[in-house]
Every structure is written in structure tokens, then in C-alpha cells.
Scaffold this active site. Structure first.
Site, PDB file in Angstrom:
ATOM      1  N   HIS A  17      56.876  17.787 108.417  1.00 39.73           N
ATOM      2  CA  HIS A  17      55.423  17.727 108.211  1.00 39.73           C
ATOM      3  C   HIS A  17      54.766  16.904 109.314  1.00 39.73           C
ATOM      4  O   HIS A  17      53.746  17.292 109.886  1.00 39.73           O
ATOM      5  CB  HIS A  17      55.075  17.039 106.880  1.00 39.73           C
ATOM      6  CG  HIS A  17      55.485  17.754 105.653  1.00 39.73           C
ATOM      7  ND1 HIS A  17      56.191  17.137 104.642  1.00 39.73           N
ATOM      8  CD2 HIS A  17      55.273  19.029 105.232  1.00 39.73           C
ATOM      9  CE1 HIS A  17      56.386  17.989 103.656  1.00 39.73           C
ATOM     10  NE2 HIS A  17      55.850  19.148 103.989  1.00 39.73           N
ATOM     11  N   LYS A  41      52.439  20.480  88.018  1.00 37.53           N
ATOM     12  CA  LYS A  41      53.688  19.984  88.591  1.00 37.53           C
ATOM     13  C   LYS A  41      53.750  18.474  88.493  1.00 37.53           C
ATOM     14  O   LYS A  41      52.771  17.786  88.774  1.00 37.53           O
ATOM     15  CB  LYS A  41      53.783  20.356  90.081  1.00 37.53           C
ATOM     16  CG  LYS A  41      54.323  21.724  90.349  1.00 37.53           C
ATOM     17  CD  LYS A  41      54.527  21.870  91.844  1.00 37.53           C
ATOM     18  CE  LYS A  41      55.380  23.066  92.164  1.00 37.53           C
ATOM     19  NZ  LYS A  41      55.572  23.199  93.601  1.00 37.53           N
ATOM     20  N   ARG A  90      58.871  27.659 109.174  1.00 41.87           N
ATOM     21  CA  ARG A  90      60.285  27.336 109.375  1.00 41.87           C
ATOM     22  C   ARG A  90      61.120  28.579 109.632  1.00 41.87           C
ATOM     23  O   ARG A  90      62.073  28.545 110.389  1.00 41.87           O
ATOM     24  CB  ARG A  90      60.840  26.612 108.146  1.00 41.87           C
ATOM     25  CG  ARG A  90      60.212  25.265 107.888  1.00 41.87           C
ATOM     26  CD  ARG A  90      60.639  24.707 106.578  1.00 41.87           C
ATOM     27  NE  ARG A  90      60.091  25.540 105.504  1.00 41.87           N
ATOM     28  CZ  ARG A  90      60.077  25.225 104.234  1.00 41.87           C
ATOM     29  NH1 ARG A  90      60.608  24.098 103.830  1.00 41.87           N
ATOM     30  NH2 ARG A  90      59.548  26.011 103.336  1.00 41.87           N
ATOM     31  N   SER A 127      60.438  19.010 101.348  1.00 37.73           N
ATOM     32  CA  SER A 127      60.364  17.824 100.495  1.00 37.73           C
ATOM     33  C   SER A 127      61.325  17.934  99.323  1.00 37.73           C
ATOM     34  O   SER A 127      61.979  16.957  98.950  1.00 37.73           O
ATOM     35  CB  SER A 127      58.936  17.636  99.964  1.00 37.73           C
ATOM     36  OG  SER A 127      58.050  17.360 101.006  1.00 37.73           O
TER      37      SER A 127
END
Length: 159
Positions: A17, A41, A90, A127
Site C-alpha cells: 500500500h 466487517k 498485483r 493485509s
């Protein structure tokens, strides 16, 4: 003034990040880091803690603003007159999802999305993976900023 936003949950912020934010900070006058609030969440860190960590690790860039957001990212952009979203990619699997989001965001508001290829060093990094490895006692010190690593280790030691 050229402005862009780097959105995400950042629970916690990783070196991947940080790499994208730093690169965006060299291209734009102001980079807004929008920390997503998702009430469905349960994060490891509160939104306030994430904002604090991001502010601490981006302070040296000099042109990064960090704040929470809830709702549509295009509304965040519209409210702040931000014409561009910067997203790191990614892998090809990221592109499939992010392209749909970029097209929807552009159709809703005209906001453009710029894709930045992730540094190969961080191409596997998320993460969630950092939290999982750290929870099992794995060394993630090379995957997150030092400040984040200290807070992450402390938080996981209390679980």
C-alpha cells in the site's frame, strides 16, 4: 492542483500500500488516502487507528491527507473535487475486478481510475495475509512499516 485518491481498508497498511501511495504522491500535488468504513466487517484495527498509522507512515511524503469514508467512492471524490483514483494491481485477477469498478465509477461520475502495477516485491501481499501470518507467529516485519509492525505485534499478543 492535481489531486487523486488511494482508497482501501488498510487493516493494516502494508509496504505494498505504502509503495502505491508514495508513487502517487510523486505524481499528484495532493493524495487523499480514503480509509473505507465497512460496518459489516470487524477489522483488527479501528478506523481511527488505521488513519493514525497511515498518517504516521506517510508523514514524510508531505502531500498525503488521510480520512475515513463510507458509501460510494465517487461521492468522496465529488465532495473533494478529486478527478482520479489510483489503484495498485498485483495480478491479472485484480484487473478483472478493478476494471469493472473503474468503468462503473467513470460512468457514474466521470472520475478516472489509474492502475499502477505493484512492485514485484509486494505482488503477493495483502493485509489479510499479513494478519494471518502474524497471528501464527510468522515474521512480517519486512512486509509492513516498522511502526505498523510494532502495533500489530502488540495487538496480536493480546488475543
Amino acid at each position: 492542483m492535481r489531486r487523486a485518491v488511494c482508497p482501501g481498508s488498510f487493516d493494516p497498511i502494508t509496504n505494498g500500500h505504502l509503495d502505491i501511495i508514495e508513487r502517487a504522491s510523486r505524481l499528484y500535488d495532493t493524495v487523499h488516502v480514503a480509509v473505507m468504513i465497512n460496518k459489516s466487517k470487524q477489522g483488527l484495527f479501528t478506523v481511527e487507528e488505521r488513519i493514525d498509522l497511515i498518517q504516521r507512515v506517510t508523514e514524510s511524503f508531505g502531500n498525503v491527507r488521510v480520512e475515513a469514508f463510507h458509501g460510494l467512492l465517487v461521492d468522496f471524490c465529488k465532495d473533494r473535487d478529486i478527478p482520479a483514483i489510483v489503484k495498485g494491481l498485483r495480478a491479472v485477477s485484480d484487473f478483472d475486478y478493478e476494471l469493472q469498478m473503474a468503468q462503473m465509477n467513470n460512468g457514474l461520475s466521470g472520475v478516472e481510475t489509474l492502475f499502477v502495477p505493484t512492485n514485484p516485491t509486494y505482488s503477493f501481499l495483502s493485509s489479510s495475509l499479513v494478519k494471518e501470518v502474524a497471528a501464527w507467529g510468522g515474521d512480517v516485519s519486512h512486509l509492513v512499516p516498522e511502526t505498523v509492525h510494532a502495533v500489530l505485534a502488540e495487538r496480536l499478543s493480546k488475543r
